[in-house]
Design a protein around this motif. Structure first.
Motif, PDB file in Angstrom:
ATOM      1  N   ASP A 193       0.813  -1.218   0.000  1.00  0.00           N
ATOM      2  CA  ASP A 193       0.000   0.000   0.000  1.00  0.00           C
ATOM      3  C   ASP A 193       0.842   1.263   0.000  1.00  0.00           C
ATOM      4  OD1 ASP A 193       0.925  -0.711   2.521  1.00  0.00           O
ATOM      5  OD2 ASP A 193      -0.871  -0.066   3.580  1.00  0.00           O
ATOM      6  N   GLU A 194       1.915   1.271   0.781  1.00  0.00           N
ATOM      7  CA  GLU A 194       2.729   2.477   0.903  1.00  0.00           C
ATOM      8  C   GLU A 194       3.326   2.894  -0.435  1.00  0.00           C
ATOM      9  OE1 GLU A 194       3.437   4.554   3.627  1.00  0.00           O
ATOM     10  OE2 GLU A 194       1.687   3.522   4.442  1.00  0.00           O
ATOM     11  N   MET A 195       3.818   1.925  -1.187  1.00  0.00           N
ATOM     12  CA  MET A 195       4.409   2.254  -2.487  1.00  0.00           C
ATOM     13  C   MET A 195       3.342   2.741  -3.459  1.00  0.00           C
ATOM     14  SD  MET A 195       7.377  -0.654  -2.978  1.00  0.00           S
ATOM     15  CE  MET A 195       6.228  -2.030  -2.946  1.00  0.00           C
ATOM     16  N   ALA A 196       2.154   2.151  -3.411  1.00  0.00           N
ATOM     17  CA  ALA A 196       1.062   2.606  -4.280  1.00  0.00           C
ATOM     18  C   ALA A 196       0.689   4.043  -3.965  1.00  0.00           C
ATOM     19  CB  ALA A 196      -0.154   1.700  -4.118  1.00  0.00           C
ATOM     20  N   LEU A 197       0.629   4.377  -2.684  1.00  0.00           N
ATOM     21  CA  LEU A 197       0.273   5.737  -2.285  1.00  0.00           C
ATOM     22  C   LEU A 197       1.344   6.731  -2.718  1.00  0.00           C
ATOM     23  CD1 LEU A 197      -1.123   4.829   1.239  1.00  0.00           C
ATOM     24  CD2 LEU A 197      -2.460   5.835  -0.626  1.00  0.00           C
ATOM     25  N   GLY A 198       2.615   6.329  -2.634  1.00  0.00           N
ATOM     26  CA  GLY A 198       3.695   7.200  -3.091  1.00  0.00           C
ATOM     27  C   GLY A 198       3.630   7.438  -4.586  1.00  0.00           C
ATOM     28  N   ALA A 199       3.327   6.372  -5.345  1.00  0.00           N
ATOM     29  CA  ALA A 199       3.222   6.503  -6.796  1.00  0.00           C
ATOM     30  C   ALA A 199       2.018   7.360  -7.180  1.00  0.00           C
ATOM     31  CB  ALA A 199       3.120   5.118  -7.437  1.00  0.00           C
ATOM     32  N   MET A 200       0.915   7.229  -6.462  1.00  0.00           N
ATOM     33  CA  MET A 200      -0.265   8.073  -6.711  1.00  0.00           C
ATOM     34  C   MET A 200       0.072   9.551  -6.497  1.00  0.00           C
ATOM     35  SD  MET A 200      -3.431   6.138  -4.876  1.00  0.00           S
ATOM     36  CE  MET A 200      -3.649   4.392  -5.054  1.00  0.00           C
ATOM     37  N   GLN A 201       0.807   9.809  -5.430  1.00  0.00           N
ATOM     38  CA  GLN A 201       1.194  11.189  -5.125  1.00  0.00           C
ATOM     39  C   GLN A 201       2.039  11.766  -6.258  1.00  0.00           C
ATOM     40  OE1 GLN A 201       3.443  11.518  -1.486  1.00  0.00           O
ATOM     41  NE2 GLN A 201       3.793  13.723  -1.732  1.00  0.00           N
ATOM     42  N   ALA A 202       2.940  10.936  -6.804  1.00  0.00           N
ATOM     43  CA  ALA A 202       3.782  11.387  -7.915  1.00  0.00           C
ATOM     44  C   ALA A 202       2.940  11.683  -9.145  1.00  0.00           C
ATOM     45  CB  ALA A 202       4.834  10.325  -8.231  1.00  0.00           C
ATOM     46  N   LEU A 203       1.939  10.856  -9.417  1.00  0.00           N
ATOM     47  CA  LEU A 203       1.082  11.086 -10.580  1.00  0.00           C
ATOM     48  C   LEU A 203       0.299  12.388 -10.424  1.00  0.00           C
ATOM     49  CD1 LEU A 203       0.110   9.679 -13.277  1.00  0.00           C
ATOM     50  CD2 LEU A 203      -1.960   9.119 -11.976  1.00  0.00           C
ATOM     51  N   GLN A 204      -0.208  12.609  -9.212  1.00  0.00           N
ATOM     52  CA  GLN A 204      -0.948  13.850  -8.959  1.00  0.00           C
ATOM     53  C   GLN A 204      -0.052  15.062  -9.153  1.00  0.00           C
ATOM     54  OE1 GLN A 204      -2.273  12.535  -5.033  1.00  0.00           O
ATOM     55  NE2 GLN A 204      -4.407  12.688  -5.678  1.00  0.00           N
ATOM     56  N   GLY A 205       1.222  14.919  -8.791  1.00  0.00           N
ATOM     57  CA  GLY A 205       2.166  16.011  -8.973  1.00  0.00           C
ATOM     58  C   GLY A 205       2.398  16.352 -10.428  1.00  0.00           C
ATOM     59  N   SER A 206       2.111  15.394 -11.306  1.00  0.00           N
ATOM     60  CA  SER A 206       2.279  15.651 -12.740  1.00  0.00           C
ATOM     61  C   SER A 206       0.995  16.195 -13.369  1.00  0.00           C
ATOM     62  CB  SER A 206       2.697  14.358 -13.450  1.00  0.00           C
ATOM     63  OG  SER A 206       1.617  13.435 -13.500  1.00  0.00           O
ATOM     64  N   GLY A 207      -0.024  16.423 -12.533  1.00  0.00           N
ATOM     65  CA  GLY A 207      -1.275  16.992 -13.028  1.00  0.00           C
ATOM     66  C   GLY A 207      -2.289  15.974 -13.503  1.00  0.00           C
ATOM     67  N   ARG A 208      -2.009  14.676 -13.259  1.00  0.00           N
ATOM     68  CA  ARG A 208      -2.947  13.634 -13.674  1.00  0.00           C
ATOM     69  C   ARG A 208      -3.684  13.054 -12.469  1.00  0.00           C
ATOM     70  NH1 ARG A 208       0.895  10.061 -17.380  1.00  0.00           N
ATOM     71  NH2 ARG A 208       2.498  10.995 -16.033  1.00  0.00           N
ATOM     72  N   VAL A 209      -4.714  12.259 -12.746  1.00  0.00           N
ATOM     73  CA  VAL A 209      -5.614  11.777 -11.691  1.00  0.00           C
ATOM     74  C   VAL A 209      -5.517  10.261 -11.543  1.00  0.00           C
ATOM     75  CG1 VAL A 209      -8.006  11.671 -10.894  1.00  0.00           C
ATOM     76  CG2 VAL A 209      -7.205  13.676 -12.188  1.00  0.00           C
ATOM     77  N   PRO A 210      -5.116   9.775 -10.347  1.00  0.00           N
ATOM     78  CA  PRO A 210      -5.114   8.329 -10.104  1.00  0.00           C
ATOM     79  C   PRO A 210      -6.531   7.772 -10.196  1.00  0.00           C
ATOM     80  CG  PRO A 210      -3.851   9.490  -8.419  1.00  0.00           C
ATOM     81  CD  PRO A 210      -4.581  10.543  -9.203  1.00  0.00           C
ATOM     82  N   GLY A 211      -6.648   6.601 -10.829  1.00  0.00           N
ATOM     83  CA  GLY A 211      -7.953   5.980 -10.974  1.00  0.00           C
ATOM     84  C   GLY A 211      -8.685   6.420 -12.219  1.00  0.00           C
ATOM     85  N   LYS A 212      -8.173   7.470 -12.876  1.00  0.00           N
ATOM     86  CA  LYS A 212      -8.775   7.966 -14.106  1.00  0.00           C
ATOM     87  C   LYS A 212      -7.761   7.938 -15.248  1.00  0.00           C
ATOM     88  CE  LYS A 212     -11.140  11.991 -16.098  1.00  0.00           C
ATOM     89  NZ  LYS A 212     -11.604  13.383 -15.864  1.00  0.00           N
ATOM     90  N   ASP A 213      -6.662   8.658 -15.072  1.00  0.00           N
ATOM     91  CA  ASP A 213      -5.629   8.687 -16.105  1.00  0.00           C
ATOM     92  C   ASP A 213      -4.723   7.453 -16.041  1.00  0.00           C
ATOM     93  OD1 ASP A 213      -6.452  11.231 -17.078  1.00  0.00           O
ATOM     94  OD2 ASP A 213      -5.460  12.157 -15.359  1.00  0.00           O
ATOM     95  N   VAL A 214      -4.509   6.945 -14.843  1.00  0.00           N
ATOM     96  CA  VAL A 214      -3.704   5.745 -14.618  1.00  0.00           C
ATOM     97  C   VAL A 214      -4.407   4.906 -13.559  1.00  0.00           C
ATOM     98  CG1 VAL A 214      -1.474   4.806 -13.872  1.00  0.00           C
ATOM     99  CG2 VAL A 214      -1.541   6.941 -15.183  1.00  0.00           C
ATOM    100  N   LEU A 215      -4.476   3.589 -13.764  1.00  0.00           N
ATOM    101  CA  LEU A 215      -5.112   2.693 -12.800  1.00  0.00           C
ATOM    102  C   LEU A 215      -4.048   2.072 -11.898  1.00  0.00           C
ATOM    103  CD1 LEU A 215      -7.741   0.830 -15.035  1.00  0.00           C
ATOM    104  CD2 LEU A 215      -7.883   3.078 -13.915  1.00  0.00           C
ATOM    105  N   PHE A 216      -4.354   2.002 -10.597  1.00  0.00           N
ATOM    106  CA  PHE A 216      -3.399   1.525  -9.596  1.00  0.00           C
ATOM    107  C   PHE A 216      -3.926   0.288  -8.874  1.00  0.00           C
ATOM    108  CE2 PHE A 216      -2.116   5.841 -10.258  1.00  0.00           C
ATOM    109  CZ  PHE A 216      -0.766   5.909  -9.951  1.00  0.00           C
ATOM    110  N   SER A 217      -2.985  -0.571  -8.469  1.00  0.00           N
ATOM    111  CA  SER A 217      -3.323  -1.714  -7.619  1.00  0.00           C
ATOM    112  C   SER A 217      -2.390  -1.721  -6.416  1.00  0.00           C
ATOM    113  CB  SER A 217      -3.187  -3.031  -8.386  1.00  0.00           C
ATOM    114  OG  SER A 217      -1.838  -3.259  -8.733  1.00  0.00           O
TER     115      SER A 217
END
Length: 355
Positions: A231-255
């Motif tokens: 979970d921790e790594m997924a949350l870190g990767a989500m934060q990085a995606l948000q920093g690029s202006g994209r939306v987790p769960g919409k622009d990129v799917l996470f597990s």
């Protein structure tokens, strides 16, 4: 009056004797004392020990193999040795601990990360009377399940097209991480339309995965799927995606794997597409095995010495909501094999908490 006094003293003495002779257990927790997964793991283990009447002490290594070995040495060679030592083969520390245990009189149970095949051959550990067995989760299946559900939720890939995938594995020298990665690679072999652009070792860390993902999303801007071994790594990767202006769960799917409050909330609000959980219960089930062994049960007759429990399952929104609430009580004593036929199998499952 004297008879009453003697009776009272006998009762107090009996109660004290029962407490004094409670089976003692030390659990060498490889995580940090602030790490959500390992703290919740320890809490479930403590609840089981309390229900079973075991005296449990949890020692956190703070993610240091050196600390784990020092704690093991204290438990196995100190003046107050426990009846049982429960350990995790994180960073391959188990062989050294098994050597330390020789002649100590302490029984050992390995959880989460069992001995590797090479370690078993080198140690001939199965002939060590102090080692009563191992209990692990189905990590390979977890890695496979995450990917296949992630792809299912994405939908079919158009003919001639491919999807780009990034993967965040855990610690390189941890059997559980290796098995989850094996599950991923098995799934990838079945889906040649998905390209694994890069797999990195995030060391289970949110910050490390954030730093890695920040660079990886720039390197692979067409990334559509992110597979993460916790979970921790997924949350870190989500934060990085948000920093690029994209939306987790919409622009990129996470597990992800695990059931921390943060990841359960991400599953509920749609940032996380796929969640697999269940192995935080392993410590509690291990206490059942310890309790039975202490009562003279040959636990190997009820499923073998090395057992893999089918604990991982996909977590939907309703289940995520339930896991966010208080953990329901589990009757651990009812799971015991004491007095049951050898056809009995321990029903260890996350379903015991989701009923």
């Amino acid at each position: 009056m004297l008879k009453v006094l003697i009776a009272c003293v006998w009762l107090v003495g009996s109660a004290y004797g029962a407490m004094a002779h409670a089976t003692s257990v030390v659990f060498l927790n490889p995580g940090t004392s602030t790490e959500t997964f390992w703290v919740s793991y320890a809490q479930f283990t403590q609840a089981a020990a309390k229900d079973l009447g075991l005296s449990l002490r949890v020692r956190y290594s703070e993610r240091s193999a050196e600390n784990t070995l020092a704690q093991a040495r204290e438990a196995l060679q100190g003046a107050q040795r426990p009846d049982y030592l429960v350990l995790v083969n994180e960073q391959y520390v188990a062989p050294q601990i098994l050597r330390l245990a020789q002649g100590s009189g302490v029984k050992l149970l390995i959880v989460n990360n069992a001995l590797t095949a090479d370690q078993v051959q080198l140690l001939d550990a199965r002939n060590d009377a102090g080692w009563i067995g191992s209990l692990v989760a189905d990590d390979e299946r977890a890695g496979y399940l995450m990917f296949t559900d992630l792809l299912r939720q994405h939908g079919p890939v158009a003919t001639g097209q491919t999807l780009d995938l990034l993967a965040f594995s855990g610690a390189k020298h941890t059997p559980a991480a290796q098995r989850r990665e094996q599950g991923l690679r098995r799934a990838l072999a079945e889906h040649p339309d998905v390209r694994l652009r890069q797999l990195v070792y995030g060391e289970w860390s949110r910050q490390r995965a954030f730093e890695q993902a920040t660079q990886l999303f720039k390197r692979y801007p067409q990334t559509a799927l992110v597979w993460s071994a916790n979970d921790e790594m997924a949350l870190g990767a989500m934060q990085a995606l948000q920093g690029s202006g994209r939306v987790p769960g919409k622009d990129v799917l996470f597990s992800a794997v695990n059931s921390s409050p943060d990841i359960l909330k991400a599953r509920l609000d749609g940032r996380l597409t796929t969640l697999v959980a269940g192995h935080f219960t392993l410590g509690g089930w291990a206490m059942v095995l310890v309790n039975d062994d202490a009562k003279g049960v040959d636990i190997s007759a009820y499923g073998g010495r090395d057992r893999q429990a089918a604990l991982f399952q996909l977590i939907d929104g309703d289940q995520a909501q339930r896991l966010l609430g208080p953990t329901p009580p589990v009757d651990f004593r009812a799971l015991s094999a004491v007095g049951k036929p050898t056809s009995y199998r321990y029903p260890f499952s996350l379903h015991l908490l989701l009923r």
